[in-house]
Write an enzyme that holds these catalytic residues in place. Sequence first.
Site, PDB file in Angstrom:
ATOM      1  N   SER A  77       0.809  -1.019  -0.155  1.00 55.67           N
ATOM      2  CA  SER A  77       0.047  -0.191  -0.076  1.00 55.67           C
ATOM      3  C   SER A  77       0.931   1.247  -0.053  1.00 55.67           C
ATOM      4  O   SER A  77       1.803   1.159  -0.938  1.00 55.67           O
ATOM      5  CB  SER A  77      -0.904  -0.130   1.185  1.00 55.67           C
ATOM      6  OG  SER A  77      -1.758   0.872   1.189  1.00 55.67           O
ATOM      7  N   GLU A  90      -0.693  -3.364  -8.088  1.00 60.23           N
ATOM      8  CA  GLU A  90      -1.884  -3.484  -7.468  1.00 60.23           C
ATOM      9  C   GLU A  90      -2.421  -2.423  -6.836  1.00 60.23           C
ATOM     10  O   GLU A  90      -1.849  -1.524  -6.829  1.00 60.23           O
ATOM     11  CB  GLU A  90      -1.771  -4.861  -6.387  1.00 60.23           C
ATOM     12  CG  GLU A  90      -0.677  -4.300  -5.306  1.00 60.23           C
ATOM     13  CD  GLU A  90      -1.591  -3.338  -4.047  1.00 60.23           C
ATOM     14  OE1 GLU A  90      -2.808  -3.194  -4.096  1.00 60.23           O
ATOM     15  OE2 GLU A  90      -0.840  -2.829  -3.523  1.00 60.23           O
ATOM     16  N   HIS A 102      -4.244  -5.984  -1.902  1.00 64.14           N
ATOM     17  CA  HIS A 102      -5.156  -5.615  -0.465  1.00 64.14           C
ATOM     18  C   HIS A 102      -6.258  -6.670  -0.615  1.00 64.14           C
ATOM     19  O   HIS A 102      -7.331  -6.546  -0.751  1.00 64.14           O
ATOM     20  CB  HIS A 102      -5.923  -4.302  -0.851  1.00 64.14           C
ATOM     21  CG  HIS A 102      -4.774  -3.078  -0.664  1.00 64.14           C
ATOM     22  ND1 HIS A 102      -3.783  -2.659  -1.378  1.00 64.14           N
ATOM     23  CD2 HIS A 102      -4.673  -2.073   0.260  1.00 64.14           C
ATOM     24  CE1 HIS A 102      -3.187  -1.582  -1.012  1.00 64.14           C
ATOM     25  NE2 HIS A 102      -3.601  -1.218  -0.043  1.00 64.14           N
TER      26      HIS A 102
END
Length: 303
Positions: A106, A200, A270
């Site tokens: 992230s 991602e 995630h």
Amino acid sequence: MSLISLIAPSGYCVNQAAAARGIERLQQAGHQVANQQAVTRRFQRFAGTDQQRAAEINQLAALSPECDIVLAVRGGYGATRLLESIDFPRLGRAFRERTPVICGHSDFTAFQLALLAQCGTITFSGPMLAGNFGAEELDDYTWQHFWKAITQPEYNVSWENNAAACAASGTIWGGNLAMLASLVGSPWLPNIDGGILVVEDINEHPFRVERMLLQLHHAGILKRQKALVLGSFNGATVSDYDAGYDFNEMCRLLSSRLEIPILPGLPFGHEPQTVTLPLGAFGELQHDGQQSVLTISGHQVIA
């Protein structure tokens, strides 16, 4: 068993119960968990002031030799605010002597890519304390794959997709797409030719994913890669307004623009179930039209 030091360079950990659960699980598995005060530290929406969080990163240069793993508490936002305050030359010198396993994803991607760009240091894009190890139900695949990735000098990741058969080899890099795109044009983005780019994201509509990938295309980054691997892109829904435009349509558009293979479907990002990938390691990718196999090597491991 390992000594794990927590690090919180981004958002405040809203789910304190999850973080506590993650610490308990790691301890029950026989590991020691240091710097637990990072979990409760807070300033505004961040896990401490910019000065506190930058100091915590810079202190990695003086990390205890007994510490095997540095684990991010959570993502969110805040790491990019710190990049100009990080002493990358000092970190680089320390990590040339001994590189711990540094893991997160992230927003943590900003620090990981900057560390790769500035120091050539390999870090791991993988599970974090609160969201993964502290989940109400710990995903066994995520847990087992994490320990495999950081203890085996060579390992495989396999997944199914119906892209055209292809093969590629090169440096594995990437992580969170929004963070990567935000670093374009800065000294914090690695300049990698012939790589395998793995990305991602979460809560990004397909058109936003397309826009970020086109940004990388227009910047000349994608054409220098051997392959583009798409991980998890969850949390966004299409509507009647999209009229058939979805993630698959987005992939078809990109395939028509790019000359490199695009391989979707990797369980990475995630999600409760995610692989762990060393950013900066070497990868050999084989895809037979149904299954992709990525063989990974050249990363640091712990005993």
